[in-house]
Design a protein around this motif. Structure first.
Motif, PDB file in Angstrom:
ATOM      1  N   GLU A 143      37.719  30.168  44.639  1.00 10.88           N
ATOM      2  CA  GLU A 143      38.725  31.171  45.014  1.00 10.88           C
ATOM      3  C   GLU A 143      40.154  30.646  44.871  1.00 10.88           C
ATOM      4  O   GLU A 143      41.060  31.411  44.541  1.00 10.88           O
ATOM      5  N   GLN A 196      43.914  31.691  42.489  1.00  8.14           N
ATOM      6  CA  GLN A 196      45.316  31.608  42.903  1.00  8.14           C
ATOM      7  C   GLN A 196      46.108  30.707  41.956  1.00  8.14           C
ATOM      8  O   GLN A 196      47.244  31.020  41.586  1.00  8.14           O
ATOM      9  N   GLN A 207      47.263  26.594  47.214  1.00 15.18           N
ATOM     10  CA  GLN A 207      46.574  27.313  48.288  1.00 15.18           C
ATOM     11  C   GLN A 207      46.629  28.807  47.982  1.00 15.18           C
ATOM     12  O   GLN A 207      45.631  29.500  48.095  1.00 15.18           O
ATOM     13  N   ALA A 208      47.795  29.286  47.627  1.00 15.29           N
ATOM     14  CA  ALA A 208      47.968  30.695  47.285  1.00 15.29           C
ATOM     15  C   ALA A 208      49.115  30.808  46.296  1.00 15.29           C
ATOM     16  O   ALA A 208      50.097  30.081  46.405  1.00 15.29           O
TER      17      ALA A 208
END
Ligand SMILES: Cc1cc2nc3c(=O)[nH]c(=O)nc-3n(C[C@H](O)[C@H](O)[C@H](O)COP(=O)(O)OP(=O)(O)OC[C@H]3O[C@@H](n4cnc5c(N)ncnc54)[C@H](O)[C@@H]3O)c2cc1C
Ligand SMILES: Nc1ncnc2c1ncn2[C@@H]1O[C@H](COP(=O)(O)O)[C@@H](O)[C@H]1O
Lengths: 251, 312
Positions: A35, A39, A177-178
């Motif tokens: 996931e 990002q 992280q994002a």
């Protein structure tokens, strides 16, 4: 600007994870893109859109099924895809990081993106290891990246909304992280089209760096407690929850 | 080569995180089994370091270390570890430890275990993997190992004390760093403070789309609650960052924490496990959240939420 993104496919944790020997049985689970790599692909494409350049995605093909996620990355805006053809599902993080660093060196990257972590880590994350092998600075937990000239300005998250802004002279490795914006969606039709036309460059694994961590056992965790399960249809579950909340003065 | 156990402590704004004390406590137990000492390592300036129950504390104090800088901290820790050759180096699996542990292990070519929940006297480590769904036992080879430990794994009290720290200057030059700290980032305000709410309806990736958030809002309104969430919901842009519960979000302790479609990854648990009443709705009967919630149901969140709305 040469932008490189390391991507990994991992067993989906939405499913059951059957064990074979002392690891998860990779043959009977679905693999998905990590996931955080979704990002980092987005962050890399945003940087390319801002300052120009090429985004190359690279991965170690551990189980021979990496093409699917490489195609997805290309459909999301990456320009080139490379796979290290390892076919060694049990290679540890150090070994994978070494193979990746050898493959990435030849690309003369200005910035390398990795996901902050993957859920099947045992021996640490590959982002910081890549930085060590490539002799570049690393910052992880990053939630925005801006590049100007030879400098990247990155925001690193701590907890509770606190964080810090750093300026780093490139090249560097970023652990994402994002992305600074929610990742874009690639329609299935586009992914299919890419899958038919895209060329994936193959690189043989090179370098040796296993660190020596022996697996003894893999199993569901030993738990000390378990929720009291409310059975019945959804309507019955709802009724029991409402009753419970009322009895505690919470509804 | 020594039998010492090093703990690389973690601090922010002059305050040590709980995991630092937890690790020092564990390090004492391990060091006495190994025949070495438990050494707390504090890197940073402007932090008072006489707070551990360690056998000794080394405080590397230099103005260049006053803010966390992964490059500078990494260089200092590498030099120190090379010089003292401890048997085990413990980091917290925190925003700082995550930048350093794996990097150090690659620099030194020593094994590293992440998400460590327990360490036995023979250094077999139990690690939580796959979002808390699995647990792995691993054994490091060689003379040195690195363990990146999950917060909340060991009792903190055993690590609290008043051992006087020895201050030293940086063992390496910190000139010419490529990484420069620019400024601290403060939390964005202007939204409800979820840490001050008594009831939270918390949604996870299971909510599926931004449009479905409305259903949770309606349920929350009927219950006099506020909507909070897991990280993916915020990363997708479905709720503002101020609503995020967990390791990189906020720590909450409401009277009611009603969870819809949250799996219960360790990073989420870090933010809510001490809530008074935890109820989890999840379609996956093996979701790790059921090991932590007080009540649970293997059910579809939409069906349950809609049925609850009719009853309230
Ligand atoms: C450094 C770091 C910091 C992090 N910080 C945080 C943090 O602060 N907070 C946080 O939450 N996470 C954080 N994470 C992310 C964390 O690791 C997990 O990825 C995240 O918590 C998962 O969120 P989730 O449970 O909503 O999603 P998932 O794990 O994808 O779970 C979704 C769940 O919904 C269930 N579901 C699906 N459909 C339905 C339905 N119709 N009805 C009922 N159930 C359904 C599924 O069975 C599944 O269990 C962090 C990660 C890292 C690496
Ligand atoms: N086999 C791999 N191929 C390419 N990149 C990887 C691989 N394994 C890990 N990575 C990168 O390292 C990040 C962290 O993964 P991990 O080290 O497994 O925690 C991932 O998000 C990827 O960016």
């Amino acid at each position: 600007m040469n932008i490189v993104v390391a991507i990994k496919h991992i067993p989906s944790i939405a499913d059951d994870l059957p064990v074979k020997g002392n690891n998860v049985d990779f043959d009977s689970v679905d693999f998905v893109l990590n996931e955080f790599d979704e990002q980092s692909i987005e962050q890399a494409v945003l940087v390319k859109e801002a300052v120009g350049g090429t985004v190359t995605v690279v991965g170690v093909d551990l189980i021979g099924e990496l093409d699917a996620v490489l195609h997805l990355a290309l459909a999301k805006g990456a320009d080139k895809a490379i796979k290290v053809t390892a076919d060694e599902p049990s290679a540890d993080s150090h070994q994978q990081a070494k193979w990746l660093s050898e493959a990435i060196k030849g690309l003369s990257p200005d910035i390398v993106f990795a996901g902050v972590q993957a859920s099947n880590d045992l021996d640490g994350q590959i982002g910081p290891m890549l930085a060590a092998y490539l002799d570049m600075p690393y910052i992880g937990g990053v939630s925005s990246v801006e590049v100007s000239g030879n400098t990247a300005t990155v925001n690193k998250e701590f907890a509770g909304g606190f964080g810090a802004k750093y300026a780093v002279s490139l090249p560097m490795v970023v652990g994402v992280q994002a992305a600074s914006k929610p990742p874009r969606y690639a329609p299935i039709s586009k992914v299919r089209q890419v899958a038919q036309t895209a060329a994936i460059e193959k690189v043989a694994p090179s370098g040796d760096a296993s660190a020596g961590l022996t697996f003894k056992k893999m199993a569901p965790p030993v738990v000390t407690g378990h929720a009291e399960m409310i059975g019945g249809s959804s309507k019955e579950v709802a009724a029991k929850i409402v009753e419970l909340l009322k009895s505690k003065g919470l509804a | 080569m020594s039998n010492d156990v090093f703990v690389i402590t973690d601090h922010m704004d002059g305050k040590f995180s709980d995991v630092s004390f937890e690790m020092v406590g564990k390090a004492k137990e391990l060091a006495s089994a190994l025949g070495g000492g438990a050494v707390a390592v504090v890197v940073g300036s402007g932090v008072s370091s006489n707070v551990f129950a360690s056998d000794s504390t080394i405080h590397v104090d230099d103005a260049a270390l006053s803010q966390f800088n992964p490059e500078a901290y990494g260089k200092v820790i590498e030099a120190l570890v090379k010089e003292k050759s401890p048997r085990l180096v413990m980091f917290g699996w925190t925003a700082t430890g995550m930048d350093l542990a794996a990097w150090l292990s690659a620099r030194l070519g020593v094994p590293c275990a992440a998400y460590v929940k327990n360490i036995d006297a023979d250094l077999t480590m139990t690690c939580q993997v796959y979002g808390g769904k699995m647990s792995a036992d691993v054994a490091p080879e060689g003379d040195m190992a690195i363990a990146a430990c999950l917060a909340g794994s060991f009792p903190a009290e055993a690590g609290q004390g008043s051992t006087a720290a020895t201050s030293i200057a940086s063992p390496v030059s910190l000139d010419g760093l490529k990484t420069k700290f620019i400024e601290a980032i403060k939390p964005a305000g202007g939204d409800v403070d979820i840490t001050a709410q008594t009831k939270l309806v918390s949604i996870g990736r299971g909510i599926g789309s931004k449009d479905n958030v409305e259903l949770a809002e309606e349920l929350a309104q009927k219950l006099g609650a506020t909507v909070s969430s897991s990280r993916p919901v915020v990363d997708a842009g479905w709720l503002p960052r101020t609503r995020q519960v967990g390791k990189s979000g906020l720590k909450v302790k409401p009277k009611l924490y009603l969870m819809l479609g949250i799996s219960g990854a360790p990073e989420h648990l870090e933010g809510m496990k001490s809530a008074e009443l935890i109820i989890a709705i999840n379609t996956d009967k093996k979701a790790p959240i059921f090991n932590v919630a007080h009540y649970g149901a293997t059910a579809d969140l939409f069906e349950v939420a809609e049925a609850m709305l009719e009853l309230l």
